[in-house]
Each structure stands twice: as C-alpha cells, then as structure tokens.
Design an enzyme around this catalytic site. Structure first.
Site, PDB file in Angstrom:
ATOM      1  N   THR A 145       1.184  -1.348  -0.106  1.00 59.23           N
ATOM      2  CA  THR A 145       0.211  -0.228  -0.116  1.00 59.23           C
ATOM      3  C   THR A 145       1.334   1.231   0.226  1.00 59.23           C
ATOM      4  OG1 THR A 145      -1.618  -1.407   1.144  1.00 59.23           O
ATOM      5  CG2 THR A 145      -1.723   1.127   1.253  1.00 59.23           C
ATOM      6  N   GLY A 146       0.331   2.568  -0.658  1.00 58.62           N
ATOM      7  CA  GLY A 146       0.881   3.659  -0.436  1.00 58.62           C
ATOM      8  C   GLY A 146       1.791   4.401  -2.133  1.00 58.62           C
ATOM      9  N   THR A 203       4.098   4.967  -3.158  1.00 65.91           N
ATOM     10  CA  THR A 203       5.278   4.145  -4.225  1.00 65.91           C
ATOM     11  C   THR A 203       4.834   3.099  -4.656  1.00 65.91           C
ATOM     12  OG1 THR A 203       6.867   5.308  -2.496  1.00 65.91           O
ATOM     13  CG2 THR A 203       8.033   3.498  -3.993  1.00 65.91           C
ATOM     14  N   GLY A 254       2.284   3.938   8.101  1.00 64.28           N
ATOM     15  CA  GLY A 254       1.762   5.734   7.785  1.00 64.28           C
ATOM     16  C   GLY A 254       0.027   5.083   7.342  1.00 64.28           C
ATOM     17  N   GLY A 255       0.009   4.432   6.461  1.00 64.82           N
ATOM     18  CA  GLY A 255      -0.974   4.318   5.689  1.00 64.82           C
ATOM     19  C   GLY A 255      -2.103   3.818   6.142  1.00 64.82           C
ATOM     20  N   GLU A 276      -0.566  -5.747   5.485  1.00 65.56           N
ATOM     21  CA  GLU A 276       0.630  -5.605   4.605  1.00 65.56           C
ATOM     22  C   GLU A 276       2.084  -6.842   5.348  1.00 65.56           C
ATOM     23  OE1 GLU A 276       1.440  -1.295   3.606  1.00 65.56           O
ATOM     24  OE2 GLU A 276       1.471  -1.523   5.391  1.00 65.56           O
TER      25      GLU A 276
END
Length: 212
Positions: free
Chosen positions: A27-28, A30, A95-96, A102
């Site tokens: 996720t995120g 990048t 952070g997400g 994950e």
C-alpha cells in the site's frame, strides 16, 4: 527527486515478478507506481493478493485479478514500501494504516521486496512515529503501557483501519533493538499489530532503481 525515485523503485520491482506468479501487493504512493507497472504484465501473472482496499481498487481498475490469501497459499513475492528503513532492512510501516494486512502478506511471501526513496533511509528506526494497530477499547490501556516504556502515544483520531481498529502513533523512541521491541509490543493485550517489520525484514530494498 522523491517522486522520481518512487516511480523508479516501483518500476524496478517489476524485475522480481515471475511469469505465472501471484504477487503480494502493499500500500502507498510508491506501491501505486508498482501497480501501474504491473498492469503491463497482467496477462503473464495469475493475479495479486492486496494488503488494503486502496490497492485493491487500483488493481481492479487495471483489470488485475485480486485473490484471497486463504485460497492462494504461500506467495513467491511481496512488494511494498516503507516509512523508514535501517541498514539491516528492518522497517517501520503503517503510515497508511494498513500495517496488519501488510504484515500478513509479507509473512506469506518467500521474498519481500521493499521499494523506497532515499528520504526513508535511516541509521536508527524511530524518527517516523511507530504505528500500532489496537482494538478500540484497548486504546488507553495500550497508551499507558507505551508511556511506561518512555514513548509518547498519540491516537490517530479519525482513522479507522480496514479491519475496523484504531491506530496509535508512538513518538520519541529511538529503536536500538527492533526485533526485541516488536516481540514485546506484540504481547500487550489489545495490540493487533505493530508497525515494526524486524522479525521479518525485507529481503531486498530498492532505493529508486538501485539495490540498497
């Protein structure tokens, strides 16, 4: 520079995708570049296991089948970003707010490729606040335990994870032994998951298109 490095890292991770694979996807921002690049290979892979609703939506937009981890069994590859990465490829993530899923997908994968830009490299984890996913009723209990250990817990008010839980961000820690701290925090009643990926670190870290 950061945005360009993220794009380069996302595209470079494609080299680890094998024909016929089921790819674990993180996720995120990048990872979003990785998913875009993965779309060009969608006819060569079986599909993806996603760690968040956000990534699931992007994968489906590209026509990439999203599969259930319970049905796929072990994965050959997991690709994800990080909020911090130390020289031992140990990470802070979350952070997400997708840290639990994950961590599950990372644990199921034979190879974990972490994709970051150079701003995420640190000598010692802890500059980025450590996310901890907690059962809502345990927020204050876990917060007190963190304070006892010298951390400064801050409830990420308004954030609900895809699992229906809350996030506490811990400020003020310099994490000299990430493996020990991860194990200790995992034992606190009410903790669902800790954003330390130290017991199962990344196998490969790409900073832009370069292996760290």
């Amino acid at each position: 520079m950061s945005s360009n490095e993220k794009r380069l890292a996302g595209e470079a991770a494609i080299r680890y995708v094998e024909d016929g694979a089921i790819v674990g996807v993180g996720t995120g921002s990048t990872v979003a570049y990785f998913i875009d690049a993965l779309a060009d290979l969608k006819d060569r892979i079986q599909g993806a296991v996603s760690s968040s609703e956000q990534s699931t939506a992007q994968l489906k937009k590209h026509g990439i089948p999203v599969l259930d981890l319970n049905a796929t069994g072990p994965l050959a590859l997991y690709v994800d970003g990080a909020d911090e990465c130390d020289p031992h490829r140990q990470l802070i993530k979350g952070g997400g707010a997708a840290l639990t899923r994950e961590k599950i997908v990372a644990a199921a994968a034979a190879k974990f490729v972490c994709i970051i830009d150079s701003s995420k490299r640190v000598d010692l984890l802890g500059r980025f606040p450590l996310p901890i996913e907690v059962i809502p009723m345990a927020r204050s209990l876990v917060g007190r335990e963190i304070a006892r250990r010298g951390g400064h817990p801050v409830w990420r008010d308004g954030t609900v994870t895809d699992n229906g839980n809350w996030i506490i961000d811990v400020h003020g820690w310099q994490i000299a032994d990430p493996v020990a701290l991860e194990s200790e925090l995992n034992q606190l009643a009410g903790v669902v998951s800790v954003g330390l990926f130290a017991r199962r670190p990344a196998d490969v870290v790409l900073v832009g298109d370069q292996v760290m």
